[in-house]
Design an enzyme around this catalytic site. Structure first.
Site, short mmCIF file in Angstrom:
data_model
loop_
_atom_site.label_atom_id
_atom_site.label_comp_id
_atom_site.label_asym_id
_atom_site.label_seq_id
_atom_site.Cartn_x
_atom_site.Cartn_y
_atom_site.Cartn_z
N CYS A 77 11.14 13.03 -13.25
CA CYS A 77 9.87 12.30 -13.07
C CYS A 77 8.71 12.96 -13.82
CB CYS A 77 9.54 12.11 -11.60
SG CYS A 77 9.52 13.60 -10.60
N ASP A 279 3.97 5.11 -11.43
CA ASP A 279 5.04 5.82 -10.73
C ASP A 279 6.34 5.72 -11.53
OD1 ASP A 279 6.82 6.90 -8.93
OD2 ASP A 279 6.22 5.63 -7.24
N HIS A 281 9.27 6.63 -10.49
CA HIS A 281 10.42 6.68 -9.59
C HIS A 281 11.08 5.31 -9.42
CE1 HIS A 281 7.97 10.24 -8.55
NE2 HIS A 281 9.14 10.82 -8.44
#
Length: 397
Positions: A77, A279, A281
């Site tokens: 990430c 994000d 993820h």
């Protein structure tokens, strides 16, 4: 390690179908140096956010190093966030801050060249493969989580091999930005420049430039400035909040890398005391180059409302990013820092000094390592950037 990577390979994080929309308020939102009023500019705001290149976990790419993981789910990430910050710098460099993306809208060639730099292939200069392997030189095993400073150091090293974008990457030390060192680096002597198509450079082409077609570049090298910071011990110190928010207002802003322990986000702006972030993820399938060199880019843009989090929930370890295409942009940034950050705080978020501190080692602008194809010292000279199998391939030519 294999069992851990196997677990991550089988893990898929799916983006929620519902992301909270921006509230109906009279407040304003700042996104990478641009201000939007929520009641009147919401569509422009969402258009601006969707234009940012969005890099997420991917799966089913070629194994890193030939035998390593074929997915970065669960560990990549921060590398993806680093890619997003760098991609924003390249967009500003080639397309300008006001460039916008649209679904099925024809984009300039420079856009596709930028995107090719980040495709998950070992021969793309900012791919997950190159970043993970360069991290080995920073003490990180492939599959290990990076922090903001580590990813900054990796980008700094990889940029030395990227002649098309030709960035000067400065990563500050000890919370201190040295003006003299940056100008020395950005005004470094002319270097040979390649007119290669994009950033899909193989090891061979990176090492064996055709001297007959080389040209020489001079002038100010566009600056990517990254400032790793620690804004507290276990939690962010509230005294830094105003200064931190001011950084997103600067026209040179590339946002910030950070998040929570082992959970990285790319912060691009703020609304009140909430940070706005992209994000990484979400695990998506690997997208490769098409035969014509183009990329299906639909999955590289987040087309939903972005996430928000309270600033006080931010882990104190962050890295600010700024881009200065010309020297006047850097001079303007220095003025803004003096006016909006340094003079307003008793406890400064970072220092900006004119001259190189006398007690520091001499500053030497980074340069691409001088490499040869005559022996095993190649591994050492490139800091293990390239795979051993590629080195043998070159030696056999």
């Amino acid at each position: 390690m294999e069992s851990v990577l196997s677990k991550y390979e089988n893990q898929t994080t799916v983006l929620s179908e519902y992301l909270e929309e921006f509230p109906e308020t009279d407040g304003s939102v700042w996104i990478l140096g641009r201000q939007y009023h929520l009641k009147t500019d919401k569509s422009k705001l969402l258009l601006d956010i969707s234009a940012r290149l969005w890099f997420t976990y991917r799966r089913k790419f070629s194994p890193i190093g030939g035998t390593g993981p074929s997915s970065d789910t669960g560990w990549g990430c921060m590398l993806r966030c680093g890619q997003m910050m760098l991609a924003q710098a390249l967009i500003c460099r080639h397309l300008g801050r006001d460039w916008h993306w649209g679904r099925d809208k024809k984009q300039p060639e420079e856009y596709h060249r930028i995107l090719r730099c980040f495709i998950d292939r070992k021969d793309c200069c900012y791919s997950i493969h190159q970043m993970a392997q360069m991290g080995v030189g920073e003490g990180k095993s492939i599959g290990e989580w990076f922090g903001p400073n580590t990813v900054a150091q990796v980008l700094k090293k990889l940029a030395l091999f990227d002649e098309w974008n030709s960035l000067a990457v400065y990563v500050s030390m000890d919370n201190t930005v040295v003006i003299e060192d940056i100008k020395k680096m950005c005004w470094s002597p002319p270097q040979s420049c390649s007119a290669a198509r994009g950033c899909t450079l193989s090891h061979r082409s990176a090492l064996s430039q055709n001297k007959n077609t080389a040209v020489f570049c001079s002038g100010w090298k566009p600056l990517l400035l990254i400032i790793p910071l620690r804004l507290g011990i276990n939690h962010i110190n509230p005294i830094y909040i105003d200064a931190f928010k001011e950084c997103f207002k600067m026209p040179q802003s590339l946002g910030a890398l950070g998040g929570k322990p082992n959970n990285a986000y790319y912060f691009i702006g703020f609304l009140g005391n909430e940070l706005i972030y992209l994000d990484p993820h979400t695990t998506q399938i690997f997208v490769d180059l098409e035969e014509n060199g183009m990329v299906d880019d639909q999955s590289f843009h987040c087309q939903q409302a972005p996430h928000r989090m309270k600033i006080m929930n931010l882990d104190p370890s962050v890295a600010l990013g700024f881009f200065c295409k010309e020297e006047k942009d850097f001079d303007n940034w220095c003025s803004l820092v003096q006016k909006e950050i340094l003079k307003q705080q008793s406890l400064r978020m970072f220092e900006l000094v004119q001259n190189h501190p006398a007690h520091w080692p001499p500053f030497i602008p980074p340069a691409k390592p001088e490499v040869t194809t005559s022996g095993a010292e190649l591994i050492e000279s490139t800091d293990k950037l390239f795979e051993l199998e590629e080195e043998f391939e070159i030696l056999s030519v």
